[in-house]
Enzyme design. Structure first.
Site, PDB file in Angstrom:
ATOM      1  N   ASP A 135      99.966  75.923 -16.534  1.00 48.78           N
ATOM      2  CA  ASP A 135      99.131  76.216 -17.616  1.00 48.78           C
ATOM      3  C   ASP A 135      98.857  74.763 -18.415  1.00 48.78           C
ATOM      4  OD1 ASP A 135      97.194  77.273 -19.352  1.00 48.78           O
ATOM      5  OD2 ASP A 135      98.688  78.761 -20.306  1.00 48.78           O
TER       6      ASP A 135
ATOM      7  N   TYR B 151     104.283  84.828 -18.625  1.00 47.71           N
ATOM      8  CA  TYR B 151     103.046  85.424 -19.180  1.00 47.71           C
ATOM      9  C   TYR B 151     102.840  87.047 -18.952  1.00 47.71           C
ATOM     10  CZ  TYR B 151     101.563  80.788 -20.181  1.00 47.71           C
ATOM     11  OH  TYR B 151     101.326  79.536 -20.505  1.00 47.71           O
TER      12      TYR B 151
ATOM     13  N   ASP C 211     109.448  68.160 -18.090  1.00 46.44           N
ATOM     14  CA  ASP C 211     109.079  67.330 -19.296  1.00 46.44           C
ATOM     15  C   ASP C 211     109.011  65.704 -18.561  1.00 46.44           C
ATOM     16  OD1 ASP C 211     111.803  67.748 -18.019  1.00 46.44           O
ATOM     17  OD2 ASP C 211     112.828  67.195 -19.924  1.00 46.44           O
TER      18      ASP C 211
ATOM     19  N   ASP D 142      95.968  71.065 -18.127  1.00 43.49           N
ATOM     20  CA  ASP D 142      95.101  70.782 -18.946  1.00 43.49           C
ATOM     21  C   ASP D 142      95.414  69.400 -19.084  1.00 43.49           C
ATOM     22  OD1 ASP D 142      93.729  73.229 -19.391  1.00 43.49           O
ATOM     23  OD2 ASP D 142      93.755  73.252 -21.694  1.00 43.49           O
TER      24      ASP D 142
ATOM     25  N   LYS E 178     112.283  73.518 -14.229  1.00 41.22           N
ATOM     26  CA  LYS E 178     113.142  73.090 -15.041  1.00 41.22           C
ATOM     27  C   LYS E 178     114.519  73.389 -14.734  1.00 41.22           C
ATOM     28  CE  LYS E 178     114.043  71.239 -19.336  1.00 41.22           C
ATOM     29  NZ  LYS E 178     113.999  69.985 -19.408  1.00 41.22           N
TER      30      LYS E 178
END
Ligand code: NAD
Length: 370
Positions: free
Chosen positions: A256, A151, A232, A260, A200
């Site tokens: 992020d 980001y 994942d 959620d 990852k």
């Protein structure tokens, strides 16, 4: 100053919508805990978000930043209004309420975001997962890196071979990883001493650096058991067997998305506290939910996420573990007896209460009353 000489300055940002109502109850509970544990809390009212726009034309003033820097920690309600009707959203994005939040995170160096997911015994019905999974219990925290990674990396769109090509750079330095990993190991030491690094590393170079740094640091924390999981798989495991997690550490974008997902597994938005931490002990504490403009000013809001955020503040920034435990215990006891509308189900045997009564109930329990 309290008997033990402990005295703290707490910045208080009520914010917008239900913010003032939920913060009032968190302060009520903090005062009760402070009295019981002989600590002195001084509150410094500060303005941010929509109410700052109304007063000063901008969502975050230099004065608020300067005041926050004089405090040991900041407790915040929530900021923002209903974008469909609020004039705040006619302003350009950099002047809207949410810009205040990004601004204060940057100004105060808040690089680690902690979101706690706990499934309370009395609220197991609110959990959308299968009963046998919920029965195993859910109690974990996600530490998300907040100021680096994809980001914040270099971004560009250029024309290559006659077509547009967009690039976002995902970069982390060792020191950025180390400073949040310290927070994660320290959190694990306050909890069940299990740390899962989510990455990852099979395809990303940056993830391999996260693994290297965390692996080295694990030697400094021999009591903490460390494991590694691809993002994942982690997304799947949060649904399949959330009981396996204690502390999850991850970079900005993975955090992020996973935080959620995690907010859904416990089922109740009004119960999830969060913390954003800087170097040292300073932190900003707020509920994970927003300003709920649809119910603002109606005494319907659930103040428990803010009350639990106040407990996190006592634990992480002020080092008052016992007082934090007392608040959490009182919240657990309270939801067995009284509930705000968002938690209430028919026939649950509890009494429907408003925001104020919920705060009063928790405060009374901390004071030793039944
Ligand atoms: P929201 O979390 O405010 O509300 C979503 C739904 O949950 C609403 O129906 C609301 O009534 C309910 N709800 C939320 N908190 C509750 C509580 N404590 N008790 C009972 N019910 C509760 O999300 P939204 O409606 O998408 O956003 C409203 C505003 O809040 C927007 O301006 C948004 O930008 C802002 N927001 C701020 C923060 C923050 O301050 N960190 C976080 C998220 C959203």
């Amino acid at each position: 100053m309290g008997k033990e000489g402990k005295s703290f300055r707490i910045g208080v940002i009520e914010g917008d919508g239900i913010g003032p109502e939920i913060v009032r109850e968190a302060v009520r509970v903090l005062n009760q805990a402070a009295a019981r544990f002989d600590v002195s809390l001084e509150y410094v009212p500060m303005v941010m978000g929509g109410c700052s726009i109304d007063r000063y034309g901008i969502p975050l003033t230099e004065e608020t930043i300067a005041q926050a820097k004089t405090c040991d920690a900041v407790l915040m309600g929530s900021i923002g209004g209903d974008p469909a009707v609020s004039p705040w959203y006619q302003l350009e994005p950099s002047k809207r309420p949410e810009a205040g939040l990004l601004g204060i995170r940057k100004a105060l160096g808040l690089f680690a975001n902690l979101r706690f997911s706990v499934l309370y015994e009395d609220l197991k019905d609110a959990c959308p997962l299968r009963e046998d999974i919920a029965q195993e219990g859910i109690d974990f925290v996600i530490l998300r890196e907040l100021t680096g990674g994809l980001y914040f990396g270099e971004k560009k769109t250029e024309t290559v071979n006659g077509e547009a090509r967009a690039t976002d750079v995902l970069a982390y330095s060792e020191s950025e990883i180390r400073r949040i990993a310290v927070k994660a190991f320290d959190s694990a030491m306050l909890r069940r001493k299990k740390l899962t690094l989510v990455d990852k590393a099979n395809v990303l170079e940056s993830s391999r650096l996260w693994r290297k740094v965390v692996g080295e640091m694990a030697k400094e924390y021999p009591e903490v058991s460390v494991d590694y999981m691809y993002v994942d798989n982690a997304a799947m495991q949060l649904i399949r067997r959330p009981s396996q997690f204690d502390v999850i550490l991850t970079e900005n974008m993975f955090g992020d998305i996973l935080s959620d997902e995690a907010s859904m597994v416990t089922g109740s938005i009004g119960m999830q506290p969060s913390a954003s931490l800087a170097e040292g002990r300073f932190g900003l504490y707020e509920p994970s939910h927003g300003s709920a403009p649809d119910i603002a000013g109606q005494d319907k809001a659930n103040p428990l996420a803010t009350i639990l955020s106040a407990a996190c503040m006592l634990r992480y920034s002020l080092g008052l573990e016992e007082a934090a435990d007392a608040i959490e215990k009182a919240v657990i006891e309270a939801i067995g007896k009284v509930r705000t509308a968002d938690l209430k189900t028919d026939g649950d045997g509890t009494k429907l209460v408003g925001c104020t009564e919920m705060g009063q109930y928790v405060a009374r329990l901390i004071g030793g009353e039944k």
